[in-house]
Design an enzyme around this catalytic site. Structure first.
Site, PDB file in Angstrom:
ATOM      1  N   CYS A 103       0.826  -1.022   0.054  1.00 49.10           N
ATOM      2  CA  CYS A 103       0.067  -0.122  -0.076  1.00 49.10           C
ATOM      3  C   CYS A 103       0.918   1.329  -0.123  1.00 49.10           C
ATOM      4  O   CYS A 103       0.288   2.287  -0.059  1.00 49.10           O
ATOM      5  CB  CYS A 103      -0.891  -0.073   1.093  1.00 49.10           C
ATOM      6  SG  CYS A 103      -2.136  -1.499   1.184  1.00 49.10           S
ATOM      7  N   THR A 145       2.263  -8.254   8.303  1.00 43.56           N
ATOM      8  CA  THR A 145       1.194  -7.447   8.184  1.00 43.56           C
ATOM      9  C   THR A 145       0.784  -6.345   9.047  1.00 43.56           C
ATOM     10  O   THR A 145       0.242  -5.304   8.675  1.00 43.56           O
ATOM     11  CB  THR A 145      -0.110  -8.366   7.934  1.00 43.56           C
ATOM     12  OG1 THR A 145      -0.190  -9.139   9.248  1.00 43.56           O
ATOM     13  CG2 THR A 145      -0.121  -9.434   6.892  1.00 43.56           C
ATOM     14  N   HIS A 203      -2.472   7.954   6.657  1.00 44.89           N
ATOM     15  CA  HIS A 203      -2.615   6.744   6.187  1.00 44.89           C
ATOM     16  C   HIS A 203      -4.025   6.295   6.500  1.00 44.89           C
ATOM     17  O   HIS A 203      -4.640   5.991   5.522  1.00 44.89           O
ATOM     18  CB  HIS A 203      -1.553   5.788   6.321  1.00 44.89           C
ATOM     19  CG  HIS A 203      -1.683   4.585   5.643  1.00 44.89           C
ATOM     20  ND1 HIS A 203      -1.610   4.352   4.163  1.00 44.89           N
ATOM     21  CD2 HIS A 203      -1.826   3.387   6.112  1.00 44.89           C
ATOM     22  CE1 HIS A 203      -1.894   3.095   4.008  1.00 44.89           C
ATOM     23  NE2 HIS A 203      -2.044   2.197   5.104  1.00 44.89           N
ATOM     24  N   THR A 227      -8.441   0.814  10.263  1.00 39.33           N
ATOM     25  CA  THR A 227      -8.350  -0.594  11.148  1.00 39.33           C
ATOM     26  C   THR A 227      -7.837  -0.283  12.660  1.00 39.33           C
ATOM     27  O   THR A 227      -7.308   0.584  12.713  1.00 39.33           O
ATOM     28  CB  THR A 227      -7.265  -1.356  10.381  1.00 39.33           C
ATOM     29  OG1 THR A 227      -5.894  -0.685  10.579  1.00 39.33           O
ATOM     30  CG2 THR A 227      -7.258  -1.704   9.050  1.00 39.33           C
ATOM     31  N   GLU A 255      -0.564   4.716  14.097  1.00 35.45           N
ATOM     32  CA  GLU A 255       0.010   5.829  13.344  1.00 35.45           C
ATOM     33  C   GLU A 255      -0.345   7.309  14.172  1.00 35.45           C
ATOM     34  O   GLU A 255       0.519   8.068  14.175  1.00 35.45           O
ATOM     35  CB  GLU A 255      -1.054   5.918  12.102  1.00 35.45           C
ATOM     36  CG  GLU A 255      -0.451   7.552  11.091  1.00 35.45           C
ATOM     37  CD  GLU A 255      -1.283   7.544   9.941  1.00 35.45           C
ATOM     38  OE1 GLU A 255      -0.990   8.509   9.010  1.00 35.45           O
ATOM     39  OE2 GLU A 255      -2.156   6.731   9.550  1.00 35.45           O
ATOM     40  N   LYS A 272      -9.475   8.860   3.289  1.00 37.28           N
ATOM     41  CA  LYS A 272     -10.045   7.487   2.869  1.00 37.28           C
ATOM     42  C   LYS A 272     -11.574   7.164   3.420  1.00 37.28           C
ATOM     43  O   LYS A 272     -12.098   6.283   3.018  1.00 37.28           O
ATOM     44  CB  LYS A 272      -9.170   6.344   3.573  1.00 37.28           C
ATOM     45  CG  LYS A 272      -7.742   6.120   2.857  1.00 37.28           C
ATOM     46  CD  LYS A 272      -7.235   5.119   3.371  1.00 37.28           C
ATOM     47  CE  LYS A 272      -5.806   4.756   2.578  1.00 37.28           C
ATOM     48  NZ  LYS A 272      -4.718   5.750   3.013  1.00 37.28           N
ATOM     49  N   HIS A 276     -10.157   2.280   0.714  1.00 39.18           N
ATOM     50  CA  HIS A 276      -8.429   2.102   0.301  1.00 39.18           C
ATOM     51  C   HIS A 276      -8.236   1.564  -0.934  1.00 39.18           C
ATOM     52  O   HIS A 276      -8.445   0.508  -1.341  1.00 39.18           O
ATOM     53  CB  HIS A 276      -7.980   1.146   1.447  1.00 39.18           C
ATOM     54  CG  HIS A 276      -6.536   1.058   1.776  1.00 39.18           C
ATOM     55  ND1 HIS A 276      -5.767   2.094   1.054  1.00 39.18           N
ATOM     56  CD2 HIS A 276      -5.750   0.318   2.736  1.00 39.18           C
ATOM     57  CE1 HIS A 276      -4.486   1.460   1.344  1.00 39.18           C
ATOM     58  NE2 HIS A 276      -4.516   0.703   2.528  1.00 39.18           N
ATOM     59  N   PHE A 304       2.035  -3.267   4.004  1.00 38.84           N
ATOM     60  CA  PHE A 304       2.202  -4.613   4.429  1.00 38.84           C
ATOM     61  C   PHE A 304       3.748  -4.892   4.268  1.00 38.84           C
ATOM     62  O   PHE A 304       4.499  -4.309   3.115  1.00 38.84           O
ATOM     63  CB  PHE A 304       1.503  -5.746   3.790  1.00 38.84           C
ATOM     64  CG  PHE A 304       0.094  -6.007   4.088  1.00 38.84           C
ATOM     65  CD1 PHE A 304      -0.428  -5.346   5.178  1.00 38.84           C
ATOM     66  CD2 PHE A 304      -0.538  -7.107   3.580  1.00 38.84           C
ATOM     67  CE1 PHE A 304      -1.739  -5.508   5.552  1.00 38.84           C
ATOM     68  CE2 PHE A 304      -1.798  -7.252   4.084  1.00 38.84           C
ATOM     69  CZ  PHE A 304      -2.341  -6.640   5.003  1.00 38.84           C
TER      70      PHE A 304
END
Length: 413
Positions: free
Chosen positions: A161, A268, A301, A305, A312, A331, A336, A395
């Site tokens: 990403c 991940t 970003h 999640t 972040e 987003k 995404h 990832f």
């Protein structure tokens, strides 16, 4: 030498082109929906960022119209738009040998899936001889080069990403090294097909259980429960400042610096302490020769999640202090776009600097206490800042931060 953003090509759930896309981000017009009947991801996704169908004849002719993967179609369309937006024609306005193209993304995985199914159903003879040119990750770059006569550096980037933002960073590096005058860079992604969608669904990474699809993407919100998978492409034209000045063009913004690094933590998950992301942002600031206090906005970003948003936020607090810089995630409206997200968000950040308006995080109704920050919420916020950051994390622990600087006058044309 400085790399200026002089053109943009955007084809995303939020809109197509500069004006439509940024207007959506300011007004809260969501691009998220339930996949329509007959869509290949209809049974796999509750909500997604779905683009309209594309007629391959708009970018190709002959037998190739039947074999171009959607990632290539999107890349070709946005590259043409970006070059037109910059007022550039390769060979007329810039030397083809000093023009480069770098496009990130997963590649044509939907083509691979269709070919595997065809072989299973009809045998070996059903496999297309065009399979490789459908799935290779370098095909978007190669097809753009062929379409526009670009004969300089050409590459693909695969950093999950962070791919699109990494492509921009690599483009800046080419310009600063004197290897290119113009770089077409960004990413194209078309992940909305069964197998790809199912892997995220089965990993419980996607937003679920929302009656209203437009409200499913909720970065930093207490009720967030995953990201929304979207397709799209975003490409920028980076141009050496002296080359742009000779054309009388100032640009949308300058890429004043970038940071790239790797968490080296987990395939991940992000580092919970945000140390890698914080170090990445600091590298970008150092490359631009500025201090954290000089930054007036971060386009996060912010995927929505549980782990990612907290990590972040922790990194942002480490660099800027808690609440030390306005933050938002676009987003919430786009979902995404995987590798293409970082380029779309760089474009949004450049436009925010140019317009003096920060796009908010929509649907941030109840901020998670673990995500304490100066969130731009509900309505755009006026700004006079000269510098902004945009973050992309992928990832494998791939981190990229781009530092943008406002320029004095708007782009010509």
């Amino acid at each position: 030498m400085t790399a200026l953003i002089t053109g943009m090509g955007l084809f995303t759930p939020a809109g197509r082109g500069v004006a439509e896309t940024f207007d959506a981000l300011l007004t809260g017009r969501s691009g998220l929906s339930r996949p329509p009947e007959g869509h290949p991801a209809r049974d796999s996704l509750e909500v997604a960022g779905v683009l309209p169908e594309i007629d391959p004849r708009s970018v190709a002719s002959g037998p190739e119209t039947k074999v171009l993967d959607r990632v290539v179609l999107l890349a070709l369309l946005t590259a043409a738009e970006a070059l037109a937006d910059a007022g550039l024609q390769v060979g007329r306005d810039v030397d083809p040998e000093r023009t480069a193209v770098i496009v990130g993304g997963v590649g044509g995985m939907s083509t691979l899936e269709r070919q595997i199914v065809a072989r299973a159903d009809r045998g070996r003879a059903a496999v297309s001889p065009y399979l490789l040119t459908g799935i290779l990750p370098n095909m978007p770059s190669a097809r753009i080069a062929i379409a526009h006569g670009i004969r300089g550096y050409s590459s693909s980037v695969g950093t999950a990403c962070a791919s699109g933002a990494q492509a921009v960073a690599d483009g800046v590096r080419l310009i600063r090294a004197g290897e290119a005058d113009v770089v077409v860079c960004g990413a194209s992604e078309a992940p909305l097909f069964g197998t790809f969608a199912d892997t995220f669904t089965n990993a419980r990474a996607l937003a679920r259980g929302w009656d209203e699809p437009t409200e499913a993407s909720r970065p930093f919100d207490k009720r967030r429960n995953g990201f929304v998978l979207s397709e799209g492409a975003a490409l920028l034209v980076l141009e050496r400042d002296g080359h742009a000045a000779a054309r009388g063009v100032t640009g949308y913004a300058a890429v004043a610096g970038y940071g790239t690094n790797t968490d080296a933590y987990h395939p991940t998950a992000p580092r919970p302490d945000g140390a890698g992301a914080a170090a990445c942002m600091r590298r970008a600031l150092a490359a631009g020769g500025i201090e954290p206090a000089d930054v007036g906005y971060v386009n996060a970003h912010g995927t929505g999640t549980r782990l990612g948003d907290v990590a972040e936020t922790t990194a942002l607090a480490e660099v800027f202090g808690v609440g030390g810089v306005p933050v938002s995630s676009t987003k919430a409206l786009t979902g995404h776009l995987l590798g293409a997200s970082g380029v779309l968000e760089a474009a949004a950040t450049a436009l925010a600097l140019r317009r003096g308006l920060l796009p908010p995080t929509y649907h941030l109704d109840d901020p998670d206490p673990e995500c304490e920050a100066d969130h731009v919420r509900a309505v755009p916020r006026p700004t006079r800042t000269d510098h902004a950051l945009t973050n992309s994390f992928g990832f494998g622990g791939q981190n990229v931060s781009l530092l943008l600087r406002r320029v004095a006058t708007p782009v010509a044309g």
